[in-house]
Design an enzyme around this catalytic site. Structure first.
Site, PDB file in Angstrom:
ATOM      1  N   GLY A  30       0.817  -1.211   0.000  1.00  0.00           N
ATOM      2  CA  GLY A  30       0.000   0.000   0.000  1.00  0.00           C
ATOM      3  C   GLY A  30       0.847   1.256   0.000  1.00  0.00           C
ATOM      4  N   HIS A  33       2.479   4.818  -4.762  1.00  0.00           N
ATOM      5  CA  HIS A  33       3.018   6.010  -5.417  1.00  0.00           C
ATOM      6  C   HIS A  33       3.260   5.682  -6.888  1.00  0.00           C
ATOM      7  CE1 HIS A  33       6.758   3.827  -5.054  1.00  0.00           C
ATOM      8  NE2 HIS A  33       6.690   3.835  -3.724  1.00  0.00           N
ATOM      9  N   HIS A  36       4.690   2.252  -7.819  1.00  0.00           N
ATOM     10  CA  HIS A  36       3.693   1.173  -7.885  1.00  0.00           C
ATOM     11  C   HIS A  36       2.833   1.316  -9.147  1.00  0.00           C
ATOM     12  CE1 HIS A  36       4.237   1.596  -3.380  1.00  0.00           C
ATOM     13  NE2 HIS A  36       4.485   0.317  -3.542  1.00  0.00           N
ATOM     14  N   LYS A 155      13.779  -1.447  -7.585  1.00  0.00           N
ATOM     15  CA  LYS A 155      14.231  -0.665  -6.425  1.00  0.00           C
ATOM     16  C   LYS A 155      14.603  -1.611  -5.276  1.00  0.00           C
ATOM     17  CE  LYS A 155      14.001   2.702  -3.186  1.00  0.00           C
ATOM     18  NZ  LYS A 155      13.380   2.008  -2.096  1.00  0.00           N
ATOM     19  N   ASP A 156      13.777  -2.637  -5.066  1.00  0.00           N
ATOM     20  CA  ASP A 156      14.093  -3.659  -4.053  1.00  0.00           C
ATOM     21  C   ASP A 156      14.783  -4.824  -4.762  1.00  0.00           C
ATOM     22  OD1 ASP A 156      12.867  -2.381  -1.752  1.00  0.00           O
ATOM     23  OD2 ASP A 156      10.988  -2.720  -2.793  1.00  0.00           O
ATOM     24  N   SER A 192       7.782   4.387  -0.420  1.00  0.00           N
ATOM     25  CA  SER A 192       6.749   4.797   0.550  1.00  0.00           C
ATOM     26  C   SER A 192       7.409   5.431   1.769  1.00  0.00           C
ATOM     27  CB  SER A 192       5.925   3.586   0.969  1.00  0.00           C
ATOM     28  OG  SER A 192       5.377   2.970  -0.173  1.00  0.00           O
TER      29      SER A 192
HETATM   30  O1  PAF Z   1       8.031  -4.871  -1.853  1.00  0.00           O
HETATM   31  C1  PAF Z   1       7.057  -4.891  -1.089  1.00  0.00           C
HETATM   32  O2  PAF Z   1       6.261  -3.949  -1.004  1.00  0.00           O
HETATM   33  C2  PAF Z   1       6.855  -6.099  -0.183  1.00  0.00           C
HETATM   34  O3  PAF Z   1       8.057  -6.617   0.252  1.00  0.00           O
HETATM   35  C3  PAF Z   1       5.994  -7.188  -0.851  1.00  0.00           C
HETATM   36  C4  PAF Z   1       6.677  -7.770  -2.078  1.00  0.00           C
HETATM   37  C5  PAF Z   1       4.651  -6.613  -1.246  1.00  0.00           C
HETATM   38  C6  PAF Z   1       5.752  -8.331   0.129  1.00  0.00           C
HETATM   39  O4  PAF Z   1       5.075  -7.898   1.258  1.00  0.00           O
END
Ligand code: PAF
Length: 285
Positions: A30, A33, A36, A155-156, A192
């Site tokens: 959630g 931004h 997403h 980003k992750d 976020s």
């Molecule tokens: O990247 C994220 O926002 C979270 O780690 C995910 C992949 C939704 C798992 O909770």
């Protein structure tokens, strides 16, 4: 359509599967931004139906982290999703995902645990157990939604690499679609957690992208020695930045590099105003 229960989602998925429709999943916590939004747009363009999950997953937060204060903005998230053409926003409660009373210790919950080699470094070093929580919840979401495609942001990057490994090792029938990092005009990667920064903090946070872009430009000029590349960064840092790591690692295996090459990703984490920020850059291209 906003759904809160696994049963409701399954019912809808069953219908779509019967009709032979392709399904895209965008897992999120959630506080959506434009980063997403770019994942959502890709899914809507590629798939017949798109599901966005909105779930602040308690088992991926370590003790002392921001689980309680993590921004929760379901109303605006839902609006962004419906404007973007999302078919289902799945927003379960922790009880719905983990059972009544959600006992979250390893003694009571079946976890998906990625290899230690992938999780003992970078973010995993300070966030012990974080990627176990991520893999467990993403696996559950895959089982609930049964997507053909799942969209994750670069980003992750460590998370993305670990999830790709999980899908391959466990033969999960989903294709992971990696999506580019979205940045503000200033270069700051969208997150976020940027909400926690003051205006000045946001300026100080530009140091991450500056360091990474400088390293890439040095690499493009022919410098490949990782020690020499790292040293070019120190002049960017000041007393407002607390560097956690700056590391050069392989794009698939996360092995450390001493000589950078086109398979190298540079990872950085640092704190500004006590907010932990991460970013990365691929040296190729
Ligand atoms: O990247 C994220 O926002 C979270 O780690 C995910 C992949 C939704 C798992 O909770």
């Amino acid at each position: 359509m906003l759904l809160h229960t696994i049963a409701e989602v399954r019912e809808q998925i069953k219908e779509w599967k019967k009709e032979g429709l392709t399904i895209g999943l965008v897992p999120t916590m959630g506080a959506l931004h434009n980063g997403h939004k770019s994942l959502i747009d890709k899914s809507v363009a590629k798939c017949d139906r798109t599901v966005v999950s909105v779930f602040v997953n308690p088992i991926q937060f370590c003790p002392g982290e921001d689980l309680d204060k993590y921004p929760r903005t379901l109303d605006t998230d839902e609006k962004l999703c419906s404007d973007a053409g999302v078919d289902i926003v799945f927003a379960p409660s922790p009880n719905e995902m983990y059972g009544e009373g959600h006992i979250l210790s390893n003694d009571f919950l079946t976890y998906v645990i990625p290899p230690f080699f992938y999780t003992d470094k970078l973010c995993g070093k300070s966030r012990v157990g974080h990627f176990d929580g991520v893999c467990t919840v993403v696996n559950k979401l895959f089982n609930i939604v049964q997507p053909d495609f799942a969209f994750f942001g670069k980003k992750d990057m460590q998370q993305l690499i670990i999830l790709k490994k999980m899908v391959k090792d466990l033969n999960i029938p989903v294709e992971i679609i990696p999506c580019p990092i979205v940045r503000e005009d200033s270069g700051l990667a969208l997150s976020s957690r940027n909400k926690y920064l003051s205006e000045n903090g946001k300026k100080e946070a530009l140091v991450l992208s500056r360091i990474l872009l400088n390293i890439k430009s040095c690499y493009n000029k022919g410098i490949t020695d990782v020690k020499a590349l790292s040293e070019t960064s120190y002049s960017f840092l000041n007393e407002n930045h607390s560097l956690e790591y700056l590391e050069f690692r392989d794009k698939d295996t996360l092995e450390e590099k001493s000589i950078a090459d086109d398979d190298t990703i540079v990872f950085i984490a640092l704190r500004v105003e006590n907010v932990r920020l991460i970013d990365n850059i691929e040296l190729k291209g």
